[in-house]
Design a protein around this motif. Sequence first.
Motif, PDB file in Angstrom:
ATOM      1  N   PRO A  10     -11.735  -3.440  68.326  1.00 43.44           N
ATOM      2  CA  PRO A  10     -12.793  -2.814  67.525  1.00 43.44           C
ATOM      3  C   PRO A  10     -12.340  -1.558  66.782  1.00 43.44           C
ATOM      4  O   PRO A  10     -12.809  -1.282  65.680  1.00 43.44           O
ATOM      5  N   PHE A  11     -11.404  -0.811  67.366  1.00 43.50           N
ATOM      6  CA  PHE A  11     -10.903   0.383  66.700  1.00 43.50           C
ATOM      7  C   PHE A  11     -10.041  -0.001  65.499  1.00 43.50           C
ATOM      8  O   PHE A  11     -10.078   0.653  64.457  1.00 43.50           O
ATOM      9  N   GLU A  12      -9.267  -1.070  65.632  1.00 43.82           N
ATOM     10  CA  GLU A  12      -8.482  -1.548  64.504  1.00 43.82           C
ATOM     11  C   GLU A  12      -9.389  -2.106  63.409  1.00 43.82           C
ATOM     12  O   GLU A  12      -9.117  -1.912  62.225  1.00 43.82           O
ATOM     13  N   ALA A  13     -10.457  -2.782  63.797  1.00 42.93           N
ATOM     14  CA  ALA A  13     -11.408  -3.322  62.813  1.00 42.93           C
ATOM     15  C   ALA A  13     -12.022  -2.186  62.006  1.00 42.93           C
ATOM     16  O   ALA A  13     -12.128  -2.265  60.772  1.00 42.93           O
ATOM     17  N   GLU A  14     -12.397  -1.109  62.691  1.00 37.75           N
ATOM     18  CA  GLU A  14     -12.989   0.048  62.000  1.00 37.75           C
ATOM     19  C   GLU A  14     -11.969   0.696  61.078  1.00 37.75           C
ATOM     20  O   GLU A  14     -12.257   1.018  59.930  1.00 37.75           O
ATOM     21  N   ARG A  15     -10.760   0.887  61.570  1.00 39.00           N
ATOM     22  CA  ARG A  15      -9.711   1.527  60.770  1.00 39.00           C
ATOM     23  C   ARG A  15      -9.353   0.683  59.552  1.00 39.00           C
ATOM     24  O   ARG A  15      -9.213   1.198  58.444  1.00 39.00           O
ATOM     25  N   ALA A  16      -9.252  -0.624  59.740  1.00 37.00           N
ATOM     26  CA  ALA A  16      -8.921  -1.521  58.631  1.00 37.00           C
ATOM     27  C   ALA A  16     -10.029  -1.511  57.578  1.00 37.00           C
ATOM     28  O   ALA A  16      -9.749  -1.469  56.376  1.00 37.00           O
ATOM     29  N   ALA A  17     -11.279  -1.543  58.003  1.00 39.56           N
ATOM     30  CA  ALA A  17     -12.396  -1.540  57.056  1.00 39.56           C
ATOM     31  C   ALA A  17     -12.426  -0.243  56.256  1.00 39.56           C
ATOM     32  O   ALA A  17     -12.558  -0.258  55.024  1.00 39.56           O
ATOM     33  N   ARG A  18     -12.285   0.860  56.945  1.00 40.03           N
ATOM     34  CA  ARG A  18     -12.296   2.161  56.270  1.00 40.03           C
ATOM     35  C   ARG A  18     -11.132   2.276  55.279  1.00 40.03           C
ATOM     36  O   ARG A  18     -11.306   2.678  54.126  1.00 40.03           O
TER      37      ARG A  18
END
Length: 185
Positions: A46-54
């Motif tokens: 989930p942290f990678e998903a947030e970082r990738a989206a941002r």
Amino acid sequence: MKSIVVSVMLLAITLIAACSPGTTNGQNEVNRLQQAIQALGPDVDPFEAERAARLAYHHATALAEQYQVSTSPILHNTLVNSGVRQRGLCYHYAEDMQARLRQENFQSLGILRAIAEPRNNFRIEHSSAVIVPKGADIYSGIVLDPWRHGGNLFWSATSKDPRYDWEPRMTVLRRKNTRRIEAPN
């Protein structure tokens, strides 16, 4: 006189604020993309998903600024192809987006490239970066297309893109090479 100046300034600030994109909407879009990336699979961090989206949203905007985009994508292509601008074709966006996201060394996500061959009379193909769960193919991912709207990130599931039929980049390049070799002289 002073009250007129203050009134004009307040009016100007109000108009500027009303015309400016709100940060809430931008954050909502980042959140929607984050949720879509997270939903790609149970092993997506989930942290990678947030970082990738941002990063995808911010980098799309940064690329448009770097490429000096001030017109529609098609008109900007004309500026690049005529030498007025150096970069800003779809494949520039795709390779720069892919390179930036790969710098993050995601452990649960992969960044691939896709090409859609033309479905139009202009015979223009389109390139984009695709984010996928680690080890998956483009058909399990999300197209990240900053070119389509001139630096405003468009994204969708690869298989649900209403405008393009995406294929892995190397599949399209091999097919084009075969056609070139087989074409009569």
